[in-house]
Scaffold this active site. Structure first.
Site, PDB file in Angstrom:
ATOM      1  N   GLY A 265      -1.283   1.819  -4.208  1.00 21.54           N
ATOM      2  CA  GLY A 265      -2.570   2.089  -3.565  1.00 21.54           C
ATOM      3  C   GLY A 265      -3.549   2.837  -4.434  1.00 21.54           C
TER       4      GLY A 265
ATOM      5  N   GLY B 269      -7.105   3.795  -3.210  1.00 20.81           N
ATOM      6  CA  GLY B 269      -7.245   4.692  -2.071  1.00 20.81           C
ATOM      7  C   GLY B 269      -7.731   6.069  -2.471  1.00 20.81           C
TER       8      GLY B 269
ATOM      9  N   ARG C 130      -4.507  -4.715  -4.222  1.00 21.53           N
ATOM     10  CA  ARG C 130      -4.220  -5.874  -3.387  1.00 21.53           C
ATOM     11  C   ARG C 130      -4.783  -7.171  -3.968  1.00 21.53           C
ATOM     12  NH1 ARG C 130      -5.518  -2.112   0.584  1.00 21.53           N
ATOM     13  NH2 ARG C 130      -7.555  -3.056   0.950  1.00 21.53           N
TER      14      ARG C 130
ATOM     15  N   LEU D 287       1.692  -4.927   0.268  1.00 17.10           N
ATOM     16  CA  LEU D 287       2.829  -4.434   1.041  1.00 17.10           C
ATOM     17  C   LEU D 287       3.419  -5.494   1.961  1.00 17.10           C
ATOM     18  CD1 LEU D 287       1.563  -0.872   2.059  1.00 17.10           C
ATOM     19  CD2 LEU D 287       3.282  -1.451   0.335  1.00 17.10           C
TER      20      LEU D 287
ATOM     21  N   SER E  17      -0.600   2.705   2.570  1.00  9.75           N
ATOM     22  CA  SER E  17      -0.129   2.478   3.936  1.00  9.75           C
ATOM     23  C   SER E  17      -1.288   1.982   4.765  1.00  9.75           C
ATOM     24  CB  SER E  17       0.434   3.765   4.544  1.00  9.75           C
ATOM     25  OG  SER E  17       0.951   3.537   5.841  1.00  9.75           O
TER      26      SER E  17
ATOM     27  N   LYS F 177       3.750   5.714  11.711  1.00  4.64           N
ATOM     28  CA  LYS F 177       4.133   6.659  10.662  1.00  4.64           C
ATOM     29  C   LYS F 177       5.527   7.218  10.922  1.00  4.64           C
ATOM     30  CE  LYS F 177       1.893   7.382   7.709  1.00  4.64           C
ATOM     31  NZ  LYS F 177       1.658   6.618   6.461  1.00  4.64           N
TER      32      LYS F 177
ATOM     33  N   PRO G  78       1.256  15.030   4.956  1.00  3.01           N
ATOM     34  CA  PRO G  78      -0.050  15.704   5.017  1.00  3.01           C
ATOM     35  C   PRO G  78      -0.681  15.639   6.398  1.00  3.01           C
ATOM     36  CG  PRO G  78      -0.222  13.642   3.796  1.00  3.01           C
ATOM     37  CD  PRO G  78       1.184  13.742   4.282  1.00  3.01           C
TER      38      PRO G  78
ATOM     39  N   SER H  21     -10.352  10.817   7.860  1.00  2.00           N
ATOM     40  CA  SER H  21     -10.749  12.175   8.239  1.00  2.00           C
ATOM     41  C   SER H  21     -12.114  12.556   7.669  1.00  2.00           C
ATOM     42  CB  SER H  21      -9.690  13.184   7.780  1.00  2.00           C
ATOM     43  OG  SER H  21      -9.347  12.969   6.431  1.00  2.00           O
TER      44      SER H  21
END
Length: 345
Positions: free
Chosen positions: A8, A11, A33, A63, A84, A160, A185, A200
């Site tokens: 990733g 990200g 990807r 993934l 993820s 998760k 986290p 977030s």
């Protein structure tokens, strides 16, 4: 120094972690990807000021498919599995988020085992630790697990939890000599490196653009992305980290009102649209009856989840930034990169 696979790489956490590894002198392969996202890795690493970024090797691997993972993991001593799925909205069919999270983690672990990787560090979440327990004054630690049957457990939170459980079960039953360490986290904040950032961050974005005119009566735990990246790198090589989980959080929870106050204090006029008042819980419950997007926040109104970062501090010497530093750094980067266009009046 070691060669490390980071999944990733485009990200928010992935790019910061690659930058941290490069700064420490490691060499890195990362997954994307599709080939057209390789340039995005370079742009984010440039924004982070990472040294040696031209030497990062990108491999196409998804993934949801076995293709490419043997090539991605070739030559790696360690794997940091950060990628993820995160849904834009909670799906009606929970398997749409559970299956990719679980099967993706297992796919990476199998590839790591088969390639003789020494240790994999998996990014899980506080979502796998502190939900499904109702209102409680307990302080959550790494020994706690989310109850998937809890009333406040969304498909993402369940995904998760199930994915992390599956990872531990795999290593215990079929991992061979592969070591596993998990980082859990809380909400990740801190300097963004481009338009691809953690969900977030949208909280701070909404405050600074005026789209959040009043703060909801919500509390959250925060951690700076740079500190999460640092914790992954520490956990990658520390002997005592094998077989451990580590909660990554700055400290005590902070209210949305407190976040807005930190932005006003740290950014001055750039935060003049940040909310100064908190909406009553009854009003949000009422609005949720006609605005579906608000419904999943109703169980969280007024809920404060406390957790401890003592294990990471004591075992790995980790020292995170404060809530205020993480939140203000988020706002500063959104301003600096011009990502607040279209601010509400």
């Amino acid at each position: 120094m070691a060669h490390v696979l980071v999944t990733g790489g485009t990200g928010f956490l992935g790019a910061h972690t690659i930058a941290r590894l490069l700064t420490a002198g490691h060499t890195v392969t990362t997954t994307v990807r599709s080939p057209d996202r390789e340039a995005e890795v370079g742009r984010m690493l440039a924004a982070a000021g990472a040294p040696g970024r031209d030497g990062v090797r990108c491999v196409v691997a998804d993934l949801g498919s076995d293709e490419g993972w043997d090539r991605a993991v070739a030559g790696a001593e360690h794997v940091l599995h950060l990628a993820s799925p995160f849904p834009a909205a909670q799906p009606r069919d929970e398997d749409k988020v559970i299956v990719p999270a679980r099967d993706g983690a297992l796919r990476v672990l199998r590839a790591a085992r088969d390639a003789g990787v020494r240790r994999t560090v998996l990014t899980s979440s506080f979502a796998a630790v502190g939900y499904g327990h109702g209102r409680t004054a307990r302080v959550f630690t790494e020994d706690d697990w989310t109850d998937p049957a809890g009333a406040d457990v969304t498909p993402y939170v369940k995904s998760k939890t199930i994915a992390e459980r599956a990872a531990w079960d795999f290593v215990d039953s079929a991992g061979g000599g592969l070591e596993l360490t998990v980082i859990n986290p809380v909400g990740i904040f801190g300097p963004v490196l481009g338009p691809d950032y953690a969900a977030s961050i949208r909280i701070v974005h909404a405050m600074l653009t005026g789209h959040m005119r009043v703060a909801p009566p919500l509390w959250t735990n925060t951690v700076d992305v740079r500190d999460v990246a640092d914790l992954h790198v520490r956990a990658m090589t520390a002997p005592k980290a094998a077989g451990q989980r580590y909660l990554a959080l700055a400290g005590d929870p902070v209210s949305f009102h407190g976040m807005a106050a930190a932005l006003r204090a740290g950014l001055g006029r750039a935060a003049d649209r940040a909310p100064t008042a908190t909406a009553p819980a009854w009003l949000l419950r009422l609005l949720a009856t006609v605005r579906p997007a608000l419904r999943e926040t109703v169980p969280q109104l007024g809920v404060v989840r406390r957790a401890s970062n003592a294990r990471a501090r004591e075992e790995l010497g980790w020292s995170p930034r404060s809530n205020e530093e993480a939140v203000v750094a988020t706002g500063e980067s959104l301003v600096r990169l011009g990502l607040l266009n279209g601010r509400s009046g």
